[in-house]
Design an enzyme around this catalytic site. Structure first.
Site, PDB file in Angstrom:
ATOM      1  N   PRO A  91    -117.732  42.033 -62.879  1.00 33.83           N
ATOM      2  CA  PRO A  91    -118.401  42.754 -63.959  1.00 33.83           C
ATOM      3  C   PRO A  91    -119.089  41.709 -64.850  1.00 33.83           C
ATOM      4  O   PRO A  91    -118.473  40.702 -65.200  1.00 33.83           O
ATOM      5  CB  PRO A  91    -117.265  43.463 -64.696  1.00 33.83           C
ATOM      6  CG  PRO A  91    -115.995  43.058 -64.060  1.00 33.83           C
ATOM      7  CD  PRO A  91    -116.275  42.096 -62.947  1.00 33.83           C
ATOM      8  N   GLY A  95    -116.305  38.889 -69.942  1.00 32.10           N
ATOM      9  CA  GLY A  95    -115.214  37.949 -70.150  1.00 32.10           C
ATOM     10  C   GLY A  95    -114.577  37.457 -68.874  1.00 32.10           C
ATOM     11  O   GLY A  95    -113.528  36.815 -68.902  1.00 32.10           O
ATOM     12  N   SER A  99    -121.055  33.883 -65.781  1.00 35.81           N
ATOM     13  CA  SER A  99    -122.068  32.813 -65.894  1.00 35.81           C
ATOM     14  C   SER A  99    -121.517  31.496 -65.345  1.00 35.81           C
ATOM     15  O   SER A  99    -122.245  30.723 -64.720  1.00 35.81           O
ATOM     16  CB  SER A  99    -122.562  32.657 -67.337  1.00 35.81           C
ATOM     17  OG  SER A  99    -121.517  32.240 -68.167  1.00 35.81           O
ATOM     18  N   ALA A 100    -120.230  31.228 -65.554  1.00 37.64           N
ATOM     19  CA  ALA A 100    -119.631  29.999 -65.005  1.00 37.64           C
ATOM     20  C   ALA A 100    -119.619  30.060 -63.476  1.00 37.64           C
ATOM     21  O   ALA A 100    -119.896  29.059 -62.799  1.00 37.64           O
ATOM     22  CB  ALA A 100    -118.212  29.818 -65.533  1.00 37.64           C
ATOM     23  N   ASP A 142    -114.138  27.876 -68.541  1.00 38.58           N
ATOM     24  CA  ASP A 142    -114.581  28.839 -67.522  1.00 38.58           C
ATOM     25  C   ASP A 142    -115.060  28.143 -66.251  1.00 38.58           C
ATOM     26  O   ASP A 142    -114.651  28.482 -65.142  1.00 38.58           O
ATOM     27  CB  ASP A 142    -115.724  29.711 -68.052  1.00 38.58           C
ATOM     28  CG  ASP A 142    -115.279  30.661 -69.143  1.00 38.58           C
ATOM     29  OD1 ASP A 142    -114.176  30.468 -69.680  1.00 38.58           O
ATOM     30  OD2 ASP A 142    -116.040  31.584 -69.455  1.00 38.58           O
TER      31      ASP A 142
END
Ligand code: MEV
Length: 308
Positions: A91, A95, A99-100, A142
């Site tokens: 998703p 959180g 992106s990481a 992350d």
């Protein structure tokens, strides 16, 4: 010359310590089995995103519509000569480190196009440059988790980054997705703006993490769930005091606690996104209740560590 390459990297969930980790406190997180795949193919002309797909169509839109994506790609790829396809089953903006995962998958795919495998250290270093485009001043947690896989105790102190692998017991965890994206850069900036007033809350979150680590040390998953759960809920209450929870996250945590979770918390930067719930037993009853209440819900599975 290699014409095409593709690579995958996992997202993550934070068990304890988000936000405080930005200010040098420890955090515990683990890589999940959901992640992001980047495919690169040589082609003439400008480097461009040719396609972007996600498990939920809105996720693909969120990635493609994010102006930071192009800046991130410029930081990672040559200006000319590549077509890029991105697929994520995470998703997006909730959180779970999408992106990481994109950053680390990009680093890995570029290396493969050059005929080699990117080592974890390269994923960490280059992944951080890319992750900064999305998150401004991230702790590095992350993309470190995404690079290394498995469970990690992470700390970024004045003397640099330190991490220890954690071998986690077989926890029964459920992700409850509010469906609302949160912006990590915005949430981190919001907490920063409330310092030093919120420093005691950040300190309290930091102090919880070694207790979570000790509780996770129990080999019996049932004992671990009973010991860790209340600490997760305590962590959530502290995050709410930081101002990063939302009514939907509060409802998700309350629902989890009402349906047998030993503990629950928002996971990640907050302002939207997901909560995680820990159970001492099978997740079915909570999954059904969360879905009936209109949340997305799925069991979280830990992605194994990358080989060094
Ligand atoms: C985001 O996944 C976690 C935060 O602690 C930010 C960071 O560590 O960079 C909120």
């Amino acid at each position: 010359m290699i014409e095409r390459a593709s690579a995958w990297a996992p997202g993550k969930l934070i068990l304890a310590g988000e936000h405080a980790v930005v200010y040098g406190h420890p955090a515990i997180a683990f890589a999940v089995t959901l992640g992001t795949t980047v495919q690169l193919a040589r082609r003439p002309g400008h480097t461009e995103v040719e396609g972007c797909t996600a498990a939920d169509a809105e996720g693909a839109h969120l990635i493609e519509a994010d102006p930071r994506l192009l800046t991130a790609l410029r930081a990672a790829l040559p200006e000319q000569g590549l077509g890029v396809h991105i697929h994520t089953d995470l998703p997006v903006g909730r959180g779970m480190g999408s992106s990481a995962a994109l950053a680390v998958a990009l680093v890995r795919a570029v290396a493969r196009l050059e005929g080699r495998e990117a080592a974890a250290a390269e994923c960490q270093a280059r992944g951080f440059e890319i992750e900064r485009v999305f998150h401004g001043a991230p702790s590095g947690l992350d993309h470190t988790v995404s690079s290394l896989g498995g469970g990690l105790l992470y700390r970024r102190g004045p003397d640099g980054v330190r991490w220890t692998r954690l071998s986690l017991p077989a926890l029964s965890l459920v992700v409850i997705d509010t469906g609302a994206p949160g912006d990590t850069a915005e949430m981190v900036a919001g907490v920063r703006a409330r310092r030093p007033a919120v420093d005691p809350v950040l300190d309290a979150i930091g102090a919880l993490v070694p207790r979570v680590e000790a509780a996770l040390g129990q080999a019996d998953p049932s004992a671990a769930a009973r010991a860790v759960g209340p600490l997760l809920t305590e962590n959530h209450r502290l995050l709410a005091r930081l101002g990063v929870s939302t009514p939907a996250l509060e409802a998700a945590v309350a629902l989890a606690l009402d349906h047998g979770a030993t503990g629950a918390k928002l996971a990640g930067a907050g302002g939207g996104g997901v909560a995680i719930a820990l159970l001492d037993g099978p997740p079915d009853r909570l999954l059904a209740a969360a879905r009936a209440a209109g949340f997305g819900a799925f069991p979280a599975q830990i992605s194994p560590p990358e080989s060094p």
